[in-house]
Design an enzyme around this catalytic site. Structure first.
Site, PDB file in Angstrom:
ATOM      1  N   SER A 135      -5.381  -7.074 -22.071  1.00 49.70           N
ATOM      2  CA  SER A 135      -5.431  -8.204 -21.429  1.00 49.70           C
ATOM      3  C   SER A 135      -6.938  -8.662 -21.277  1.00 49.70           C
ATOM      4  O   SER A 135      -7.631  -8.075 -20.558  1.00 49.70           O
ATOM      5  CB  SER A 135      -4.661  -7.809 -20.060  1.00 49.70           C
ATOM      6  N   LYS A 161      -3.892 -10.474 -25.232  1.00 47.54           N
ATOM      7  CA  LYS A 161      -3.357 -11.285 -24.293  1.00 47.54           C
ATOM      8  C   LYS A 161      -4.431 -11.904 -23.644  1.00 47.54           C
ATOM      9  O   LYS A 161      -5.291 -11.369 -23.021  1.00 47.54           O
ATOM     10  CB  LYS A 161      -2.376 -10.444 -23.282  1.00 47.54           C
ATOM     11  N   LYS A 163      -5.209 -14.534 -20.200  1.00 45.14           N
ATOM     12  CA  LYS A 163      -4.820 -14.931 -19.162  1.00 45.14           C
ATOM     13  C   LYS A 163      -5.144 -16.440 -19.260  1.00 45.14           C
ATOM     14  O   LYS A 163      -6.227 -16.903 -19.561  1.00 45.14           O
ATOM     15  CB  LYS A 163      -5.824 -14.250 -18.072  1.00 45.14           C
ATOM     16  N   ASP A 189      -0.766 -15.039 -20.558  1.00 41.94           N
ATOM     17  CA  ASP A 189      -0.197 -14.858 -19.194  1.00 41.94           C
ATOM     18  C   ASP A 189      -0.942 -15.537 -18.019  1.00 41.94           C
ATOM     19  O   ASP A 189      -1.842 -15.621 -17.852  1.00 41.94           O
ATOM     20  CB  ASP A 189      -0.474 -13.292 -18.983  1.00 41.94           C
ATOM     21  N   GLU A 214       4.079 -15.406 -20.753  1.00 40.38           N
ATOM     22  CA  GLU A 214       4.292 -14.450 -19.682  1.00 40.38           C
ATOM     23  C   GLU A 214       4.198 -15.331 -18.294  1.00 40.38           C
ATOM     24  O   GLU A 214       3.074 -15.714 -18.043  1.00 40.38           O
ATOM     25  CB  GLU A 214       3.547 -13.253 -19.480  1.00 40.38           C
ATOM     26  N   ASP A 239       7.169 -11.289 -15.737  1.00 35.46           N
ATOM     27  CA  ASP A 239       6.689 -10.106 -15.240  1.00 35.46           C
ATOM     28  C   ASP A 239       6.930  -9.984 -13.667  1.00 35.46           C
ATOM     29  O   ASP A 239       7.891  -9.349 -13.300  1.00 35.46           O
ATOM     30  CB  ASP A 239       5.089 -10.359 -15.486  1.00 35.46           C
ATOM     31  N   LYS A 263       6.742  -2.966 -15.488  1.00 29.61           N
ATOM     32  CA  LYS A 263       5.730  -2.229 -14.746  1.00 29.61           C
ATOM     33  C   LYS A 263       6.300  -1.454 -13.758  1.00 29.61           C
ATOM     34  O   LYS A 263       7.472  -1.778 -12.785  1.00 29.61           O
ATOM     35  CB  LYS A 263       4.956  -3.184 -14.030  1.00 29.61           C
ATOM     36  N   GLY A 291       0.398  -3.514 -17.164  1.00 30.58           N
ATOM     37  CA  GLY A 291      -0.390  -2.693 -16.692  1.00 30.58           C
ATOM     38  C   GLY A 291      -1.025  -3.139 -15.397  1.00 30.58           C
ATOM     39  O   GLY A 291      -0.746  -4.446 -15.190  1.00 30.58           O
TER      40      GLY A 291
HETATM   41  O1  OSB Z   1       0.187  -9.819 -14.862  1.00 29.10           O
HETATM   42  O2  OSB Z   1      -0.207  -8.245 -16.229  1.00 29.10           O
HETATM   43  C1  OSB Z   1      -0.678  -8.938 -15.331  1.00 29.10           C
HETATM   44  C2  OSB Z   1      -3.628  -6.834 -14.013  1.00 29.10           C
HETATM   45  C3  OSB Z   1      -3.493  -6.889 -12.813  1.00 29.10           C
HETATM   46  C4  OSB Z   1      -2.483  -7.274 -12.141  1.00 29.10           C
HETATM   47  C5  OSB Z   1      -1.604  -8.181 -13.016  1.00 29.10           C
HETATM   48  C6  OSB Z   1      -1.672  -8.077 -14.305  1.00 29.10           C
HETATM   49  C7  OSB Z   1      -2.825  -7.699 -15.041  1.00 29.10           C
HETATM   50  C8  OSB Z   1      -3.180  -7.404 -16.310  1.00 29.10           C
HETATM   51  C9  OSB Z   1      -3.836  -6.576 -16.925  1.00 29.10           C
HETATM   52  O3  OSB Z   1      -2.980  -8.272 -17.040  1.00 29.10           O
HETATM   53  C10 OSB Z   1      -3.020  -5.294 -17.499  1.00 29.10           C
HETATM   54  C11 OSB Z   1      -3.755  -3.969 -17.730  1.00 29.10           C
HETATM   55  O4  OSB Z   1      -4.783  -3.871 -18.578  1.00 29.10           O
HETATM   56  O5  OSB Z   1      -3.884  -3.261 -17.031  1.00 29.10           O
HETATM   57 MG    MG Z   2       1.344 -10.395 -15.950  1.00 26.99          MG
END
Ligand code: OSB
Ligand code: MG
Length: 370
Positions: A135, A161, A163, A189, A214, A239, A263, A291
């Site tokens: 991510s 992925k 952001k 995302d 996402e 999510d 998650k 994650g």
């Molecule tokens: O939305 O998936 C998410 C990290 C913190 C809070 C929300 C998210 C995320 C990530 C990172 O996208 C995922 C990871 O590598 O742990």
């Molecule tokens: Mg997410």
């Protein structure tokens, strides 16, 4: 299993790099670890609540308080603490899935360690290694983003992925697609960052041939997710909205998503995660393991979850080095051809590095069961 008590430990760990999303930027994490001590041994859990209540309503100080005042006393009252019994005892308390999930993880870890059964086996895993995505946070400009993505692709990550947020979407995403070509598995995302009037803008992302988008809209706005899902070629994945198995069932039934991010912290634990996994499988909806910037403890649980049969898309289960230098566990998760090995030892199957743990510990609170 009879509990003797629970240690709530706060660790402060700097991330190897700043991680920016539509809701804020993380530089270091203040993480709550739950270690239960029982007559059969110990078990570890990681609470994924973040420093601030920006991803969801939970935050780490609140999680610690609800554990001390409301959740642990209920679990301590159990004559025989199993993960199922702990969940039933905690169910009376509304909300706080991340705090509950950390307790469940620790109880499960202790139970399974004592039994010599791995979490993956207990959950019904079918893989001994899982393909890994990464991510990538919001960057200052598209060139920096391309360099960042290139670094991860070189390391072997099989899926990227990005952001996104209003003002950081179509242009950088198309730049990555153009630069890396059609083969790169790419998804985005938005962490709830968009509003219904942004639907036309998000439809432009169809040109980027994404695996999925996402959580573009707020968690309680399933309707706009339905609208986007109807109009877009890009599959919609949820999510934040998926807070339980029953919400997942509803979101799928109304057509708000065709993919689900699981998650365990967000849904209150690994057993609820397994139920979501199963109902998605029945509905023909693929899932993947998300994650929350976990240490090796929570990462071990994620990797076990990612080994379930319907986790058919690569997860955000990146290597330890993506987040930490060094991680909290004696054998950090390392990428091998884009894959992470699923731990095989009892419970989570990882050992906490006592020296590193001492180094990063900010506070320890012992909660006796008696
Ligand atoms: O939305 O998936 C998410 C990290 C913190 C809070 C929300 C998210 C995320 C990530 C990172 O996208 C995922 C990871 O590598 O742990
Ligand atoms: Mg997410």
């Amino acid at each position: 299993m009879k509990l003797e008590g629970v240690e709530l430990r706060r660790v402060r760990m700097p991330l190897v790099g700043r991680f920016e999303t539509s809701f804020g930027a993380e530089l270091d994490r203040d993480i709550l670890l739950v270690r239960i001590v029982s007559d059969t041994g110990e078990g570890w859990g990681e609470c994924v609540a973040m420093n601030d209540p920006l991803y969801s309503a939970e935050y780490v100080d609140g999680a610690q308080q609800v554990l001390e005042r409301h959740l642990l006393p209920r679990v301590f009252a159990l004559p025989d603490a199993t993960a199922e019994a702990a969940n039933a005892a905690m169910a009376q308390v509304k909300g706080h899935p991340m705090a509950k999930g950390a307790v469940e993880m620790a109880v499960l870890d202790a139970e399974l360690r004592a039994a010599g059964v791995s979490l993956a086996e207990h959950l019904g895993a079918v893989r001994d290694r899982v393909p890994c995505g990464v991510s990538v946070g919001i960057q200052p400009d598209p060139d920096t983003l391309l360099r960042e993505v290139a670094r991860y692709v070189e390391q072997g990550y099989v899926r990227v992925k990005l952001k996104i947020a209003p003002g950081w979407d179509v242009e950088p995403v198309l730049a990555v697609r153009d630069h890396f070509g059609a083969e790169l598995l790419l998804q985005v995302d938005a962490n709830c960052g968009y509003r219904p009037e942004d639907v036309p803008r998000l439809l432009e992302l169809d040109d980027a041939d994404l695996l999925l988008i996402e959580q573009p809209f707020p968690e309680d706005d399933l309707d706009t997710h339905v609208e986007l899902a109807r109009r877009s070629r890009t599959p919609v994945c949820l999510d934040e909205s998926i807070t339980s198995a029953s919400v997942a069932r509803h979101a799928i039934a109304v057509g708000a998503c065709s993919v689900v991010n699981i998650k365990s912290g967000r849904v209150g634990g690994l057993l609820e995660s397994r139920r979501i996994h199963d109902l998605c499988a029945e509905a023909g909806v693929p899932v993947w393991c998300g994650g929350m910037l976990e240490t090796g403890i929570g990462r071990a649980a994620n990797v076990a979850l990612a080994a379930l049969p319907n986790c058919t898309l690569p997860g955000d289960t990146s290597a330890s080095s993506r987040y930490w230098d060094p991680d909290l566990i004696t054998e950090p998760f390392e990428l091998q051809d884009g894959m992470l090995p699923v731990p095989t030892g009892g419970g989570l199957g990882v050992e906490v590095d006592a020296e590193r743990l001492a180094e990063v510990t900010a506070s320890v609170t012992w909660c006796p069961a008696g």
